[in-house]
Enzyme design. Structure first.
Site, PDB file in Angstrom:
ATOM      1  N   ASP A   1      -3.593   2.395  -5.439  1.00 30.82           N
ATOM      2  CA  ASP A   1      -2.412   2.441  -4.573  1.00 30.82           C
ATOM      3  C   ASP A   1      -2.162   1.186  -3.743  1.00 30.82           C
ATOM      4  OD1 ASP A   1      -3.919   2.695  -2.122  1.00 30.82           O
ATOM      5  OD2 ASP A   1      -2.298   3.947  -1.350  1.00 30.82           O
ATOM      6  N   GLU A   2      -2.960   0.138  -3.942  1.00 32.30           N
ATOM      7  CA  GLU A   2      -2.665  -1.062  -3.150  1.00 32.30           C
ATOM      8  C   GLU A   2      -2.971  -2.333  -3.903  1.00 32.30           C
ATOM      9  OE1 GLU A   2      -5.293  -1.852   0.302  1.00 32.30           O
ATOM     10  OE2 GLU A   2      -6.393  -0.102  -0.400  1.00 32.30           O
TER      11      GLU A   2
ATOM     12  N   ASP B   1       0.860  -1.197   0.000  1.00 33.44           N
ATOM     13  CA  ASP B   1       0.000   0.000   0.000  1.00 33.44           C
ATOM     14  C   ASP B   1       0.897   1.248   0.000  1.00 33.44           C
ATOM     15  OD1 ASP B   1      -3.106   0.775   1.369  1.00 33.44           O
ATOM     16  OD2 ASP B   1      -1.523   2.261   1.181  1.00 33.44           O
TER      17      ASP B   1
HETATM   18  P1  TTP Z   1      -5.294   5.110   1.140  1.00 33.61           P
HETATM   19  O1  TTP Z   1      -4.283   4.034   0.877  1.00 33.61           O
HETATM   20  O2  TTP Z   1      -6.448   4.797   2.036  1.00 33.61           O
HETATM   21  O3  TTP Z   1      -4.567   6.371   1.768  1.00 33.61           O
HETATM   22  P2  TTP Z   1      -3.162   6.978   1.441  1.00 33.61           P
HETATM   23  O4  TTP Z   1      -2.373   6.145   0.483  1.00 33.61           O
HETATM   24  O5  TTP Z   1      -3.348   8.391   1.002  1.00 33.61           O
HETATM   25  O6  TTP Z   1      -2.478   7.015   2.860  1.00 33.61           O
HETATM   26  P3  TTP Z   1      -1.865   5.782   3.690  1.00 33.61           P
HETATM   27  O7  TTP Z   1      -0.419   6.113   3.869  1.00 33.61           O
HETATM   28  O8  TTP Z   1      -2.616   5.778   4.977  1.00 33.61           O
HETATM   29  O9  TTP Z   1      -2.084   4.546   2.876  1.00 33.61           O
HETATM   30  O10 TTP Z   1      -5.903   5.627  -0.220  1.00 33.61           O
HETATM   31  C1  TTP Z   1      -5.138   5.726  -1.412  1.00 33.61           C
HETATM   32  C2  TTP Z   1      -5.555   6.949  -2.221  1.00 33.61           C
HETATM   33  O11 TTP Z   1      -6.952   6.907  -2.500  1.00 33.61           O
HETATM   34  C3  TTP Z   1      -5.316   8.245  -1.490  1.00 33.61           C
HETATM   35  O12 TTP Z   1      -3.998   8.730  -1.682  1.00 33.61           O
HETATM   36  C4  TTP Z   1      -6.364   9.142  -2.079  1.00 33.61           C
HETATM   37  C5  TTP Z   1      -7.494   8.223  -2.455  1.00 33.61           C
HETATM   38  N1  TTP Z   1      -8.597   8.320  -1.469  1.00 33.61           N
HETATM   39  C6  TTP Z   1      -9.693   9.151  -1.749  1.00 33.61           C
HETATM   40  O13 TTP Z   1      -9.747   9.769  -2.813  1.00 33.61           O
HETATM   41  N2  TTP Z   1     -10.698   9.255  -0.824  1.00 33.61           N
HETATM   42  C7  TTP Z   1     -10.674   8.589   0.375  1.00 33.61           C
HETATM   43  O14 TTP Z   1     -11.605   8.734   1.187  1.00 33.61           O
HETATM   44  C8  TTP Z   1      -9.541   7.729   0.652  1.00 33.61           C
HETATM   45  C9  TTP Z   1      -9.462   6.987   1.960  1.00 33.61           C
HETATM   46  C10 TTP Z   1      -8.538   7.640  -0.287  1.00 33.61           C
HETATM   47 MG    MG Z   2      -2.194   4.107   0.770  1.00 31.53          MG
END
Ligand code: TTP
Ligand code: MG
Length: 373
Positions: free
Chosen positions: A106-107, A11
């Site tokens: 992103d994951e 992720d």
């Molecule tokens: P996430 O992996 O949930 O968050 P992140 O990568 O920004 O942070 P973390 O380090 O905690 O993993 O989500 C991935 C992407 O998805 C995030 O960069 C932006 C998008 N996203 C949204 O657009 N709306 C949301 O509510 C969430 C949770 C994420």
């Molecule tokens: Mg993330």
């Protein structure tokens, strides 16, 4: 099951924000969020870890974020660059395995069981993957490694950002025992509140319930809970399929006697559905809302309506309409959405149902799911 599997969940750290900082180094050291403008009632998609120290979070109104973090730089999302980085990362994964299941941009889950690099040491393979992403894509990612998807997913959060965590087979029991139930796939606020009433906080507490008890409290989800709270999850890593629809359903241990009882079950189902849809937000749009009802005599009916959202009120109306067709006790209720892919070239179809979702953060409000992209 035969040999222990080696599953990784990878992720990206503060993904959109990391890409923005990578592409504009003058942002480094500042609290930044990616999202809609506070003046236009926008919401935060994500923010960097510095902004998180002020309490800024995904799905928060940008106006609130700016208030609690006055120096916050808010950047409009630009999906093309996030997609390009995501594709580049997937190419790196492919050097190690073909069994890759992306959950969003992103994951992804990777099945590394057959990867021979580093003599099959999953933690060394994952360290190498992370180092290559840092070098070639210029952002950091975190990873969890475990014998199954559920544990790998939980583990990738353990040393975030820029870290990795391995759940060895012998650690599973103690690792899962202390885990809050909120971390289980498919357990959202509603189910967690129900568990709290039963005195259940952790997976260890949940183990005091036998299969029948879980079934009577949680319907068909009970079976899965029985396994998850023991760290058991046999789901395979599934290379991407194109979905036509997504749904969650529950068969009730005791038939629901009437419409009110059915309506009372909707918020729980709705919450599970939102969690599952959350994972698909980068790839699909919603085209219809659907409700399925199976009456006690096994006669089923589905009701659907064109809709770009997953509004709870609309599900209520569909349920009322469907119930009028039978007017008798209900054994199964399901709600879902028909989907259409965002990207061109995604045309194959397959229906995927009711496998609990690997999302353990709170669901974003539904309007945040598909807007501004
Ligand atoms: P996430 O992996 O949930 O968050 P992140 O990568 O920004 O942070 P973390 O380090 O905690 O993993 O989500 C991935 C992407 O998805 C995030 O960069 C932006 C998008 N996203 C949204 O657009 N709306 C949301 O509510 C969430 C949770 C994420
Ligand atoms: Mg993330």
């Amino acid at each position: 099951m035969s040999a222990v599997r080696k599953i990784a969940h990878i992720d990206c750290d503060s993904f959109y924000a990391s890409i923005e900082i990578r592409d504009n180094p003058s942002l480094a050291g500042l609290p930044i969020a990616v999202g809609g403008s506070p003046e236009r009632r926008g919401v935060v998609a994500t923010c960097n870890y510095l902004a998180r120290e002020f309490g800024v979070r995904s799905a928060m109104a940008s106006a609130t974020a700016r208030r609690i973090c006055p120096g916050l730089v808010i950047i409009k999302p630009e999906m093309a660059r996030y997609r390009a980085a995501s594709a580049q990362i997937t190419d790196i994964f492919r050097d190690y395995t073909d069994i890759i299941e992306p959950l969003s941009l992103d994951e992804a889950f990777l099945d590394l069981s057959s990867c021979r690099h580093h003599r099959g040491s999953a933690s060394l393979i994952v360290s190498e993957i992370r180092a290559r992403i840092a070098e070639e894509v210029n952002i950091t990612v975190s990873a969890g490694i475990a014998p199954n998807k559920f544990l790998a997913k939980v583990a990738s959060d353990w040393n975030k950002p820029d870290g990795q965590f391995v759940v060895e087979p012998l650690m599973i029991d103690s690792f899962v025992r202390q885990l809050p139930v909120r971390k289980l796939f498919g357990v959202g606020k509603v189910t967690a509140a129900k568990m709290e009433k039963l005195g259940v906080q952790s997976c260890g507490d949940l183990r005091d319930f036998d299969r029948d008890q879980l079934d009577s409290h949680f319907g068909s989800f009970g079976k899965r809970l029985y396994d998850l709270c023991r760290g058991v999850d046999d789901r395979a890593v599934q290379p991407t399929r194109i979905r036509k629809s997504i749904s969650v359903e529950n068969t009730f241990a005791t038939d629901l006697p009437g419409l009110d009882a059915c309506l009372a079950e909707l918020p729980g189902l709705h919450e599970q559905l939102l969690e599952r849809i959350e994972k698909l937000r980068d790839k699909y749009r919603i085209s219809k809302q659907v409700v399925k009802i199976k009456f006690h005599d096994f006669i089923s009916t589905t009701v659907e309506t064109l809709s770009p959202t997953t509004e709870l009120q609309k599900y209520r109306e569909l349920l009322e309409e469907g119930y009028q067709r039978g007017l008798r006790p209900v054994r199964l209720l399901g709600i879902g959405a028909r989907l259409s892919p965002v990207h061109e070239g995604m045309t194959e179809s397959s229906e995927v149902k009711n496998s609990a979702t690997p999302k353990n953060t709170a669901s974003a409000p539904q309007l945040a799911l598909f807007e501004e992209r």
